[in-house]
Design an enzyme around this catalytic site. Structure first.
Site, mmCIF file in Angstrom:
data_model
loop_
_atom_site.group_PDB
_atom_site.id
_atom_site.type_symbol
_atom_site.label_atom_id
_atom_site.label_comp_id
_atom_site.label_asym_id
_atom_site.label_seq_id
_atom_site.Cartn_x
_atom_site.Cartn_y
_atom_site.Cartn_z
ATOM 1 N N LYS A 37 0.815 -1.221 0.000
ATOM 2 C CA LYS A 37 0.000 0.000 0.000
ATOM 3 C C LYS A 37 0.854 1.279 0.000
ATOM 4 O O LYS A 37 2.060 1.227 0.243
ATOM 5 C CB LYS A 37 -0.933 -0.036 1.223
ATOM 6 C CG LYS A 37 -1.936 -1.194 1.178
ATOM 7 C CD LYS A 37 -2.961 -1.075 2.303
ATOM 8 C CE LYS A 37 -3.945 -2.231 2.267
ATOM 9 N NZ LYS A 37 -5.039 -2.060 3.266
ATOM 10 N N TYR A 65 -12.510 -2.185 -3.758
ATOM 11 C CA TYR A 65 -13.014 -2.299 -2.387
ATOM 12 C C TYR A 65 -14.543 -2.226 -2.325
ATOM 13 O O TYR A 65 -15.104 -1.928 -1.270
ATOM 14 C CB TYR A 65 -12.385 -1.216 -1.505
ATOM 15 C CG TYR A 65 -10.983 -1.545 -1.030
ATOM 16 C CD1 TYR A 65 -10.747 -2.652 -0.226
ATOM 17 C CD2 TYR A 65 -9.903 -0.736 -1.365
ATOM 18 C CE1 TYR A 65 -9.469 -2.955 0.236
ATOM 19 C CE2 TYR A 65 -8.611 -1.034 -0.914
ATOM 20 C CZ TYR A 65 -8.410 -2.150 -0.117
ATOM 21 O OH TYR A 65 -7.151 -2.443 0.340
ATOM 22 N N ASN A 122 -2.123 0.256 6.659
ATOM 23 C CA ASN A 122 -1.610 -0.983 7.252
ATOM 24 C C ASN A 122 -0.709 -1.776 6.297
ATOM 25 O O ASN A 122 -0.568 -2.993 6.422
ATOM 26 C CB ASN A 122 -2.761 -1.826 7.811
ATOM 27 C CG ASN A 122 -3.722 -2.325 6.753
ATOM 28 O OD1 ASN A 122 -3.600 -1.957 5.589
ATOM 29 N ND2 ASN A 122 -4.656 -3.171 7.138
ATOM 30 N N HIS A 151 -2.285 -5.446 1.668
ATOM 31 C CA HIS A 151 -3.582 -6.119 1.537
ATOM 32 C C HIS A 151 -3.315 -7.546 1.088
ATOM 33 O O HIS A 151 -2.398 -7.781 0.293
ATOM 34 C CB HIS A 151 -4.459 -5.433 0.484
ATOM 35 C CG HIS A 151 -5.625 -6.279 0.037
ATOM 36 N ND1 HIS A 151 -6.796 -6.348 0.757
ATOM 37 C CD2 HIS A 151 -5.769 -7.130 -1.009
ATOM 38 C CE1 HIS A 151 -7.618 -7.198 0.149
ATOM 39 N NE2 HIS A 151 -7.014 -7.694 -0.924
ATOM 40 N N GLU A 174 -9.688 -10.927 -7.461
ATOM 41 C CA GLU A 174 -8.774 -9.788 -7.303
ATOM 42 C C GLU A 174 -7.603 -9.879 -8.285
ATOM 43 O O GLU A 174 -7.182 -8.862 -8.850
ATOM 44 C CB GLU A 174 -8.277 -9.742 -5.847
ATOM 45 C CG GLU A 174 -9.383 -9.392 -4.865
ATOM 46 C CD GLU A 174 -8.941 -9.418 -3.411
ATOM 47 O OE1 GLU A 174 -9.796 -9.137 -2.541
ATOM 48 O OE2 GLU A 174 -7.764 -9.703 -3.120
#
Ligand code: CMP
Length: 139
Positions: free
Chosen positions: A10, A50, A113, A116, A127
């Site tokens: 990320k 998302y 965070n 993913h 995905e």
């Protein structure tokens, strides 16, 4: 069984130049990076990716964060790759992540965070297909 999972490094992690350190965690733990590219997600890509979280209170901020800088999208392959990657990442909230996990060691917050990872083999397939053509995955 050998399976594949989808991973994103990320924007908080690419900003801090942690791509190599995070990739080393995958490789040291038996996952092979069989596809990888760096890109800057559009708002539309983030909202669609998302989409399952659309009704959640954090959805808008999450999409803003995920489009705040480059990401590295990846396909990881290995024995039980989906569950293995979730172990390597640690809990979503770094405050709850086990010692030695990516999120414990690198994540800044529950939102920023660092990584993913797919939560099931079915979602992994969806995905992966969202970001990669079959010809871009070299096992
Ligand atoms: P990820 O595995 O990418 O899936 C959804 C993301 O939403 C999650 O990691 C976090 O980055 C982000 N997020 C932000 N707030 C929350 C929250 N309260 N609960 C779960 N995920 C959150």
């Amino acid at each position: 069984a050998v399976e594949r999972t989808f991973s994103i490094i990320k924007p908080d992690a690419t900003r801090r130049n942690l791509t190599g350190k995070i990739n080393a965690r995958f490789e040291e733990n038996g996952l092979r990076i069989v596809a990888q590219k760096r890109l800057w997600m559009s708002r539309q890509q983030a909202e669609q990716f998302y989409g399952v979280h659309k009704a959640r209170p954090f959805f808008n901020d999450l999409c803003t964060f995920m489009t705040s800088g480059p990401v590295v999208v990846q396909v990881l392959e290995g024995e039980n790759a989906v569950a293995k990657n979730r172990e390597i990442m640690g809990a979503t909230n770094p405050a709850n992540a086990a010692a030695g996990t990516i999120r414990k060691d690198f994540a800044e917050s529950i939102e920023a965070n660092s990584v993913h990872g797919s939560d099931s083999p079915e979602n992994a397939a969806t995905e992966i297909a969202y970001f990669f053509a079959g010809t871009e995955i070299v096992g």
